[in-house]
Design an enzyme around this catalytic site. Structure first.
Site, PDB file in Angstrom:
ATOM      1  N   CYS B  46       0.830  -1.198   0.000  1.00 24.73           N
ATOM      2  CA  CYS B  46       0.000   0.000   0.000  1.00 24.73           C
ATOM      3  C   CYS B  46       0.864   1.248   0.000  1.00 24.73           C
ATOM      4  CB  CYS B  46      -0.884  -0.035   1.241  1.00 24.73           C
ATOM      5  SG  CYS B  46      -1.825   1.473   1.500  1.00 24.73           S
ATOM      6  N   TRP B  47       0.428   2.267  -0.725  1.00 28.84           N
ATOM      7  CA  TRP B  47       1.174   3.510  -0.767  1.00 28.84           C
ATOM      8  C   TRP B  47       0.504   4.572   0.103  1.00 28.84           C
ATOM      9  CZ3 TRP B  47       1.146   7.806  -4.912  1.00 28.84           C
ATOM     10  CH2 TRP B  47       2.333   8.567  -4.832  1.00 28.84           C
ATOM     11  N   ASP B  48      -0.469   4.169   0.838  1.00 28.08           N
ATOM     12  CA  ASP B  48      -1.314   4.998   1.695  1.00 28.08           C
ATOM     13  C   ASP B  48      -1.796   6.302   1.062  1.00 28.08           C
ATOM     14  OD1 ASP B  48       1.082   6.765   2.703  1.00 28.08           O
ATOM     15  OD2 ASP B  48       1.556   4.800   3.501  1.00 28.08           O
TER      16      ASP B  48
END
Lengths: 780, 108, 586
Positions: B46-48
Site C-alpha cells: 500500500c502507498w497509503d
C-alpha cells in the site's frame, strides 16, 4: 455568462407590514442590493393584485434580470399563480424561487433584533445562492401506450375491463384458466341481492364481448414485464387450447364422442355424494364460465392416437398439434386482479377436512347448493376455521360470516325442514347484513352456538359426524350430530399473485397480499402505473371487489393517454463521476433504475417518483435532481453562516422533508410554540434526499448541529426514505465519534404532520444540548 | 499503511462485483474476500494514498502507519463534503488537530 | 470482486480488439491532458485511454497535490526563458533539451489555468493572482486534482478502459500502431489498434530498494508512486526506441523513513537544512554552490554527506515556524501526502518543537523531474514513428512537474493529430498478437506443479542488486565500473530467468510484468551509468572512479536496444544551447 439572463430580480412582499416591524427592511435591502448577481432589488406592494406584478414584468422586459427571488409569506397556491402569470411574461417557471422569512422565525419578537436582522440576511443569502444556480427547465413528454393489461379475468378484472373499454382504451385481459369468471363463477349466489353470479358476470361480459377494444387471452400467463408507466413491455405465454377460438362455437358435438371422462373438482379432495362429483369429457367447454365459447382439450388425458373429436367437429375447429405461443404487448398501465385461493383447511386438523368425506369448505358448499340434490337434513357450519388464529391466518377474511348466513338462508329456502347449526366466535355482519343475521336468529331450525367444536368424530356407522362443543353462552357442553359439516375457511392470496409479485417486483405485506397505501391510495402499488384490485389486495366481498376494480381503472387512466408528462425534477447521473456501484439501483424504493448501454444506472422517467433517495444514497454525490441539484444544495449550506446568533450560541441546520416534517415545523413557528431562533431549515422532497456529503459540508462550515426530520416509519411517502437516511446518518455519527466530534451533533427525528409540539421540543432540547457540548470544533 | 477494515461495518458494498474501495485502489490491492467483506490483499504494497478510506460509504476503512515506522495509535480521518474536505488528526498522545479546506471550485 | 478462476490454457482467454485514432497509455496527468487536448482539437477523433488502475485516482496524483511547481508570473518579470534558464541551472547547467523546455513553457500557464476552470482551487494573493510560494511555485488545494482531470477527460468523450495493463506496443513495419495488454480484473487480452499512440505511463519506481523495505509493512514507503514501474519506457525499449539521460536518476531529499515531500517544507515555508550539531548545512558548506538556494542534487547530497561524516541526523528546521504556519504546512501536506501528517502524529511530533528529520530517498527514473526518458522531437514523437511520449515518460526536459507534464501532454496530442492525418490502420498482425498473448499469460498458465519464482522474489532480488551495485541508497548513491558491470551481468541473468516466473492470479500476473518491465529499464539504466564516466550531478550519479566533471561529456547520453539481437548501443547527442548566458545560474 454575466448577461442579463443570469441576474436576479429580488422582490420583497411585506404582507401586513409584519416583516418591516420585525426587522429593518431598508437595511436588509441595501445589503442585498450589493450581493453578487443582483440585477434589481425592491419591495413590491401587492404582487397578487391586478397590476401588482408590473415592476417584475417591466424588469424582465428590460432585461435587468432573468430570474426572480421572492421574499415573503407566499402560500403554495400563490406561488403557482406567480409562476403562471410570469410565464406569460416569458419567465420559465423554474427560474423563480421563494424565501419565507416568517416561517423561519424571523418575526419572532422574543428574539434579539440584531440576531433577527442577521438571520434574515442569512436566509435570503441562502435563497440567493440557490437562485443563482437555477436552470430553466421544461417538462418531458414521453409517448405512452393507450392499452392496459389486466391480469385475471375474475369479477374484478372483468369490471376493470368494462370501465376502461367504455372509455375507448384497448384492454388486454389475461386469464390463466380456459374461461373467465374466476372464483365468483363457481358460487351459487352472492349477496346482497343474492344474484346468480353467472348473471352478474354475464352483465360485465356483455359490455366486453364484441368490443374491438378488448382482447381476451385465456390459458395465458404473464412471464415478464419491463419498462415503466406509460410504457410497459409485457410478455405472455399462451398454453395451447387445441381448439381454434375462431372456429369453435360450442356446439358440443365433440364432447358427445369423447371417450374420456375426467373429474373436475377443486383442491383434490375426495368427492362424495354431497359433492356430486362433476365430470366432464376431456374436450369440454371453457371453465369456470363457458366464455370464450370455444371448447378446450385436457390433452394429458387423451388416449394415444385418438382423433374422435377432430373427426366429429363440423367446423374443423380441433387442432391437436397446437403449440404454446409467446405474445408481446405494449401497455401504459397494468391492473393486477389475480384474486384469492382458499386457505387449505386440511391444515386445521381438528375439523377433519380431508379425513371425512362429509366435511367440506364454504366454497364447496356453494356447489352443493347449486346441485339439484336434496340437501342433507342437518348441517353444521363452523366459523373462523383457521382464521384469527396465530397458527394459521392471523386475520379475519371479513366475508365468511356473511357467506355462512347466506348459505343458511338458501338452505332454508330449499329445504325448510333442514336444521342448521352455526358454531361461531363472533358473527360479523356489518352494515346491512345485520338485518339478515337477526332474521335468521329468529328462524325455526337455525341454531347459533357460540363456541367452536372441540372434537369432530364419525358417529358409529351412520356416516354422520358427532361434534362436541362448549356453548360459551350457557356454559354447557353439548354433543351435536350433523350430516354435513361446512367449514368457513379464510382467503389467502392466490398462487398467481405470488408469481406475479416476483415478475412485477411488487412488494407484498407480511400476510402475502400486495402492499398498498391503504387509506389514501388503496389500489396503488409501489410501482407507478401498476394497480391492484380485488381480493389479491385484501379479502373482500364481490361488491367491494367490483368497486375496487372500478377505482383501479380510474387510477390507471392517466397513463393511457398516449403520452405521459414528466415533471422536470428527475434524477440525472453524472457519468464522469459514477462508478456503477449500483447503490441507487438497489435503494430506489420504486425500482426505477436500469443499466443503459454504457452500463451506467439510469432512472426510468416513467417509474421515478422524484423523491431524491438516489441523491442521498450515492457515495460519490454523482446524482442530482434537476431543480434540486447537489450543487444548489451545497451552495445553500455554504451561504448559511455559522454564527448569526452571536458567538456563544449554536446554529442548527435542519433538513425537513416537505411531506410531514415541514408542515409540522411551520405550524410550530406560526403558533409560537417556542422553536429556538438558532434554527435554519431547508426543505427536501424526502428525508432520504440528504446525502452525507451535505451533512459533512454543514459541519465543516462550523454549523453546530444538523437535524434531519422525516416521516414516521410506515408513513414515509416514499416507502423507506426516512430509514435509509437514518442508517446513513448513523454511519456518519460513528465516524464523527472517531473524529472526536460528538456524534449527537447529527440527529434524526420522525415527525407526523401535526407533531409541531414535538418539533419545537426536539429543537429546544437540541439547542440546549449543543450549548452544553460547546461549539463545533470545526468552527475554525 | 495497511488499510484497516472494520469487519462489522463493512458490508462489502452489499457484496457487489466490486466494492468501492476495490474500484478505486491505484495498486489493485483492495478486494472482496470470500466472506463478502473487503480486505487489502498485500498491506506492505500500500502507498497509503487513502483513496479507499475516502471512498468507503460506511466509514469502515482506516489508514494506519505500520508499526515499523510509527507508534500506536494515531488516526487521520477524512470527511468528504461536496466541495470541501475536513481532516481530523489524533496523535498518539491524544492531541487533536482539525483541518478544513475547499477541494473543488475557484478560490475567489 | 470474486477472484476470476485461473484459465487452464490460452484458448480460454478471450481477446478483445479495439480500434481507435489516438491511444493514450497511462491515464495520469499528462495522459488526461493529452486526451482532453486531442478531443478538444477534433471532437470527431476516437480517443482511448488505457489505464492499469482506475483513472479517478491512478498514478502519482492518487492522494492529491499541494503545489504546481511551474507557473510563470509574468507580472514579476518571469518569462518562459527565465523558467528554462532556472530549470537548466537546477540541473547544474544541463545538458537539457532547451527546445522542448521552451515549447512547454510557452503553453504552461494556459494549461494550469485550465485546471482552475475545471474546479481546481488555486490559492490567490490579495490581487487575485496565483500566490507564489517559491519562484515558480504556486499553491493549490489539490486533493481532488486527479478526479477533476479524469472527469474532464471523460466529459470530453475519451473512452477509458480501466484496469487494463499495457504490456507491449503493437508494431507494423517499424511503426507503432497501438498497444497490447491484459485486463487485471477481467482477465482478457486486449489489443488496441491506434493510428497514433501516446505513452504517458509516468516514471519508474522500485528499480532500487528503498531502505524501509527491510520491514515487512513498509515495502512501498517510497516518495514516488510505487505502481509506476516504467512500463512505458520498457515497451519502447523492447521495440527499439531511443532513450535519453537515464543516468539522471531522480533522487531527492525526503523525510526520513516516510520518504515524504520536503520541498513544501523547505521551499514554501523556508525551513532550512540543519544537522545534529545545529549547523546550517547548505549555507555553511555549500555556499559556493548556491547555499540555501543550491540546485536540487546538491540539496540531496548534502544530508548524505553529513550523515556519512558523523554529523547526522539531518533535519529541516521547522522549529522556527509559528503555530499558524505549522498548521498551514500540515494543510499543504494533507493535500499531497496526507499520511505524512499521520506519520508525525504517530511519533507524537510537534513540528514547532522538534524539527523534521530528512534523508535521501531511493533513486527513481522520473522524466518530469530530471531529463530521463524517451528521446522525443518537438512533436513529442519518439524515434519510433507513431509512438509519442509525454510527461514523466518523455525525456530531455527536467523540472516539468505537474504543470509541465500537463502542457507536454497537450503538445503530444497535437503532434499525434498531425501525424495520424496520413495514417490508415494496417491489418492486425495475428502472429505478433498471439505471441504477445502467450508471453503475457505465460506466468499464469504454468500449472499447479510448476517449480518457479514469484514476482515478489524477483523484484526484491533486483532491488537489492541495484541498491548495492548500481548506486542505491545503502551505498550513498556511490558506484564504480566494476560494480556496475556486476549489476549488469546479474540483471541480464534475471532477464533470462523471467521464464520461471509464475503468478497465482491476475494481480500477481500484473506484478510479474511489472518486474519484467523494471528489468528492461534497469538494463539500459546501467548502460547509461557506465557510459557517463564522470560525476556531473553527485547523488543522482556519483562515480567514485570518476569523481570530476568531464567536459567532453557535456552532451546527452543515449541508448537503444536492438529488438532483434538484444544488443544495447550507447552513444551521445550534442547539447544545443538556445538561451544564452551562464548555464549554472538561473
Amino acid at each position: 455568462m454575466d448577461g442579463p439572463s443570469s441576474k436576479i430580480g429580488l422582490f420583497v412582499w411585506d404582507q401586513g407590514g409584519r416583516l418591516g416591524r420585525a426587522i429593518d427592511l431598508a437595511f436588509l435591502l441595501e445589503n442585498l442590493s450589493r450581493a453578487k448577481g443582483i440585477g434589481h432589488c425592491s419591495i413590491v406592494e401587492d404582487p397578487l393584485a391586478p397590476g401588482g406584478l408590473s415592476p417584475v414584468t417591466e424588469g424582465l422586459e428590460k432585461g435587468e434580470f432573468g430570474r426572480v427571488l421572492w421574499v415573503g409569506p407566499f402560500s403554495l397556491e400563490q406561488q403557482e399563480v406567480l409562476r403562471q402569470q410570469l410565464a406569460k411574461a416569458g419567465l420559465n417557471p423554474f427560474l423563480q424561487e421563494w424565501c419565507d422569512l416568517e416561517e423561519q422565525g424571523v418575526c419572532d419578537g422574543e428574539v434579539d433584533q440584531e440576531a433577527r436582522q442577521r438571520k434574515a440576511l442569512v436566509l435570503v443569502q441562502m435563497a440567493l445562492a440557490r437562485t443563482r444556480l437555477l436552470e430553466p427547465l421544461v417538462p418531458v413528454e414521453i409517448p405512452a401506450s393507450q392499452s392496459v393489461l389486466i391480469v385475471g379475468a375474475g369479477v374484478a378484472g372483468l369490471h376493470a375491463a368494462v370501465s376502461l373499454a367504455r372509455l375507448g382504451k384497448r384492454v388486454h385481459l389475461v386469464e390463466k384458466e380456459s374461461g373467465v369468471g374466476g372464483k365468483v363463477a363457481s358460487l351459487h349466489r352472492f349477496y346482497p341481492r343474492l344474484c346468480d353470479p353467472l348473471c352478474g358476470l354475464e352483465f360485465a361480459l356483455q359490455a366486453l364481448i364484441g368490443s374491438e377494444m378488448v382482447e381476451f387471452h385465456t390459458l395465458s400467463r404473464v412471464t415478464s414485464v419491463d419498462g415503466g408507466r406509460g410504457n410497459f413491455h409485457v410478455r405472455l405465454t399462451k398454453a395451447p387450447r387445441y381448439v381454434s377460438e375462431d372456429r369453435c362455437n360450442g356446439c358440443g358435438e365433440c364432447s358427445r364422442v369423447c371417450p374420456v371422462a375426467i373429474p373436475l373438482t377443486s383442491e383434490g379432495h375426495r368427492s362424495k355424494e354431497y359433492l356430486h362429483a362433476l365430470t366432464v369429457r376431456a374436450i369440454h367447454p371453457a371453465s369456470p364460465m363457458p366464455f370464450p365459447s370455444a371448447y378446450v382439450i385436457e390433452r394429458a388425458y387423451c388416449p394415444p392416437d385418438c382423433e374422435e373429436c377432430l373427426k366429429a367437429c363440423p367446423s374443423s375447429a380441433v387442432n391437436l398439434e397446437q403449440e404454446p405461443r409467446e405474445l408481446e404487448l405494449s401497455v401504459g398501465a397494468i391492473i393486477v386482479a389475480t384474486g384469492w385461493d382458499p386457505y387449505p383447511l386440511n391444515r386445521v386438523e381438528e375439523f377433519g377436512y380431508g379425513a371425512y368425506p362429509n366435511v367440506i369448505t364454504n366454497l364447496d358448499m356453494e356447489r352443493v347448493l347449486s346441485s339439484n340434490n336434496r340437501p342433507p337434513r342437518t348441517i353444521g357450519f363452523v366459523q373462523c376455521v383457521g382464521s384469527r388464529d396465530d397458527r394459521h391466518l392471523p386475520y379475519c377474511s371479513s366475508v365468511c360470516c356473511s357467506v355462512t348466513l347466506k348459505q343458511v338462508l338458501y338452505l332454508k329456502q330449499k329445504a325448510p325442514d333442514a336444521h342448521c347449526y352455526v358454531f361461531y366466535q363472533d358473527i360479523r355482519s356489518p352494515g346491512f347484513q345485520e338485518e339478515l343475521y337477526q332474521k335468521l336468529k329468529e328462524t325455526e331450525g337455525v341454531t347459533f352456538v357460540r363456541g367452536m367444536p372441540s372434537t369432530v368424530r364419525p358417529h358409529g356407522d351412520t356416516g354422520r359426524l358427532r361434534l362436541r362443543v362448549e356453548d360459551t353462552l350457557s356454559g354447557r357442553e353439548v354433543n351435536i350430530e350433523v350430516d354435513l359439516l361446512v367449514l368457513a375457511g379464510g382467503m389467502i392470496p392466490s398462487r398467481e399473485s405470488e408469481e406475479l409479485a416476483g415478475i412485477l417486483g411488487l412488494p407484498r405485506n407480511s400476510l402475502g397480499f400486495f402492499e398498498s397505501h391503504l387509506q389514501c391510495h388503496p389500489e396503488e402499488s409501489q410501482r407507478s402505473g401498476i394497480y391492484v384490485a380485488g381480493c389479491c389486495r385484501e379479502p373482500m366481498n364481490v361488491a367491494a371487489s367490483i368497486e375496487s376494480a372500478r377505482h383501479a381503472a380510474m387510477e390507471a387512466l392517466p397513463f393511457l393517454n398516449g403520452s405521459v408528462l414528466i415533471k422536470p425534477m428527475y434524477p440525472v447521473v453524472d457519468k464522469t463521476k459514477c462508478d456503477k456501484c449500483k447503490r441507487c439501483m438497489e435503494e430506489c424504493p420504486f425500482g426505477s433504475f436500469y443499466f443503459d448501454e454504457d452500463g451506467f444506472p439510469t432512472p426510468h422517467l416513467g417509474r421515478c417518483r422524484q423523491c431524491g433517495n438516489c441523491v442521498g444514497i450515492c457515495p460519490l454525490g454523482a446524482i442530482s435532481l434537476r431543480h434540486l441539484t447537489m450543487k444548489q444544495m451545497a451552495a445553500q449550506i455554504q451561504a448559511a453562516s455559522a454564527s448569526f446568533m452571536g458567538k456563544e450560541e449554536p446554529t442548527v441546520l435542519a433538513f425537513l422533508c416537505q411531506n410531514d416534517a415541514y408542515w409540522a415545523a411551520r405550524e410550530a413557528v406560526k403558533r409560537g410554540m417556542g422553536v429556538p431562533p438558532n434554527v435554519l431549515f431547508i426543505k427536501v422532497p424526502c428525508a432520504g434526499y440528504v446525502n452525507n456529503a451535505l451533512i459533512a459540508d454543514a459541519l465543516a462550515l462550523g454549523i453546530d448541529g444538523v437535524l434531519i426530520a422525516g416521516c414516521e416509519d410506515g408513513q414515509c411517502h416514499y416507502v423507506k426514505g426516512n430509514q435509509l437516511v437514518r442508517k446513513r446518518s448513523d454511519d456518519l455519527s460513528d465516524k464523527l465519534r472517531k473524529m472526536m466530534i460528538e456524534p449527537d451533533r447529527v440527529r434524526f427525528v420522525n415527525l407526523e404532520i401535526r407533531d409541531s409540539a414535538k418539533y419545537a421540543k426536539v429543537m429546544r432540547l437540541f439547542v440546549q444540548e449543543l450549548k452544553a457540548m460547546g461549539l463545533n470544533p470545526f468552527k475554525i | 499503511m495497511p488499510p484497516k477494515v472494520d469487519r462489522e461495518k463493512c458490508d462489502g458494498c452489499k457484496a457487489q462485483q466490486e466494492p468501492l474501495c476495490e474500484q478505486v485502489c491505484p495498486g489493485d490491492l483492495m478486494t472482496l474476500g470470500e466472506d463478502g467483506k473487503a480486505y487489502c490483499r498485500m498491506p506492505r504494497d500500500c502507498w497509503d494514498c487513502m483513496s479507499c478510506t475516502k471512498a468507503c460509504p460506511v466509514g469502515a476503512i482506516e489508514t494506519r502507519i505500520p508499526y515499523q515506522l510509527g507508534y500506536h495509535v494515531a488516526k487521520l480521518i477524512p470527511l468528504m463534503g461536496t466541495n470541501t474536505i475536513t481532516w481530523t488528526c489524533i496523535d498518539i498522545n491524544g492531541k487533536v488537530e482539525r483541518f478544513r479546506y475547499v477541494n473543488r471550485g475557484r478560490l475567489d | 470482486m470474486k477472484q476470476k478462476s485461473v484459465p487452464k490454457d490460452l484458448a480460454e482467454i478471450p481477446t478483445q480488439v479495439i480500434e481507435t485514432d489516438v491511444l493514450v497509455v497511462g491515464g495520469g496527468n499528462a495522459g488526461c491532458f493529452a486526451a482532453i487536448e486531442a478531443k478538444s482539437k477534433d471532437p470527431s477523433l476516437r480517443v482511448t485511454i488505457m489505464e492499469k488502475a482506475h483513472i479517478s485516482r491512478s498514478g502519482a496524483l492518487a492522494a492529491g497535490m499541494d503545489a504546481i511547481n511551474t507557473y510563470i508570473r509574468t507580472d514579476k518579470g518571469e518569462t518562459p526563458e527565465s523558467l528554462v534558464r532556472w530549470s537548466r541551472a537546477q540541473v547544474g547547467g544541463g545538458p537539457i533539451r532547451e527546445d522542448l523546455a521552451l515549447s512547454i513553457a510557452e503553453i504552461l500557464n494556459e494549461s494550469v489555468e485550465m485546471l482552475e476552470e475545471w474546479g481546481l482551487p488555486i490559492v490567490k494573493d490579495e490581487n487575485g493572482r496565483y500566490k507564489l510560494r517559491g519562484r515558480f511555485d504556486i499553491s493549490i488545494q489539490g486533493e481532488q486534482l486527479k478526479p477533476i482531470m479524469a472527469e474532464k477527460a471523460m466529459e470530453m468523450g475519451a473512452k477509458v478502459y480501466n484496469r487494463v495493463a499495457a504490456t507491449n506496443l503493437l508494431m507494423h513495419d517499424g511503426r507503432c500502431v497501438g498497444a497490447m495488454g491484459f485486463g487485471v480484473r477481467d482477465g482478457k487480452f486486449y489489443v488496441f489498434k491506434a493510428k497514433a499512440t501516446i505513452v504517458t505511463t509516468g516514471g519508474a519506481c522500485g528499480i532500487y530498494k528503498n531502505y524501509t523495505s527491510d520491514y515487512s509493512g513498509a515495502h512501498h514507503q517510497t516518495w514516488m508512486c510505487p505502481f509506476n514501474v516504467g512500463t512505458g519506457y520498457a515497451m519502447g525499449i523492447r521495440a527499439g526506441a531511443e532513450m535519453t539521460s537515464l543516468e539522471q536518476r531522480w533522487v531527492a531529499v525526503r523525510t526520513k523513513d516516510f520518504n515524504g515531500p520536503v520541498d513544501t517544507i523547505s521551499v514554501a515555508y523556508g525551513c532550512l537544512i540543519t544537522n545534529a550539531k545545529g549547523q546550517r548545512v547548505l549555507r555553511d558548506r555549500y555556499a559556493h554552490l548556491g547555499g540555501d538556494k543550491a540546485p536540487r542534487f546538491v540539496r540531496l547530497n548534502a544530508p548524505m554527506v553529513e550523515w556519512l561524516e558523523g554529523r547526522g541526523p539531518v533535519y529541516v528546521d521547522t522549529t522556527l515556524l509559528d503555530e499558524e504556519e505549522a498548521k498551514a504546512l500540515k494543510e499543504d501536506l494533507l493535500n499531497e501526502r496526507p499520511t505524512f501528517v499521520l506519520f508525525l502524529a504517530s511519533r507524537g511530533i510537534d513540528i514547532t518543537k522538534e524539527p523534521v528529520e530528512i534523508y535521501g530517498s531511493d533513486p527513481y527514473i522520473v522524466g518530469g523531474h530530471t531529463g530521463s526518458g524517451f528521446w522525443v522531437d518537438m512533436d513529442r514523437m519518439t524515434t519510433i514513428p507513431g509512438l509519442f511520449a509525454a510527461g514523466e515518460a518523455a525525456g530531455g526536459c527536467p523540472n516539468k512537474f505537474v504543470g509541465g507534464c500537463a502542457a507536454e501532454g497537450r503538445l503530444a496530442a497535437r503532434g499525434a493529430i498531425k501525424y495520424l492525418a496520413s495514417i490508415t490502420l494496417p491489418e492486425l498482425d495475428s502472429q505478433q498478437v498471439s505471441e504477445e498473448k502467450g508471453r503475457v499469460f505465460a506466468p499464469l498458465l504454468r500449472g499447479p506443479s510448476f517449480d518457479g519464482i514469484t514476482p515478489v522474489e524477483m523484484e526484491e532480488r533486483l532491488q537489492r542488486l541495484m541498491d548495492e551495485y548500481a548506486g542505491g541508497i545503502s551505498q550513498f548513491y556511490r558506484m564504480n565500473e566494476e560494480r556496475l558491470d556486476y549489476a549488469l551481468k546479474h540483471v541480464k541473468m534475471l532477464q533470462s530467468q523471467t521464464q520461471y516466473l509464475f503468478a497465482k492470479d491476475l494481480h500477481e500476473l500484473m506484478n510479474a510484468h511489472e518486474v519484467i518491465d523494471r528489468l528492461d529499464v534497469a538494463e539500459l539504466l546501467i548502460h547509461h551509468l557506465k557510459f557517463r564516466k564522470e560525476t556531473r550531478w553527485p547523488g543522482w550519479q556519483t562515480r567514485m572512479d570518476y569523481p570530476e566533471i568531464n567536459p567532453e561529456l557535456d552532451c546527452f547520453v543515449e541508448s537503444r536496444r536492438d529488438p532483434r539481437t538484444g544488443v544495447v548501443e550507447v552513444f551521445t547527442r550534442p547539447y544545443e544551447q538556445i538561451i544564452p548566458g551562464d548555464r549554472t545560474t538561473g
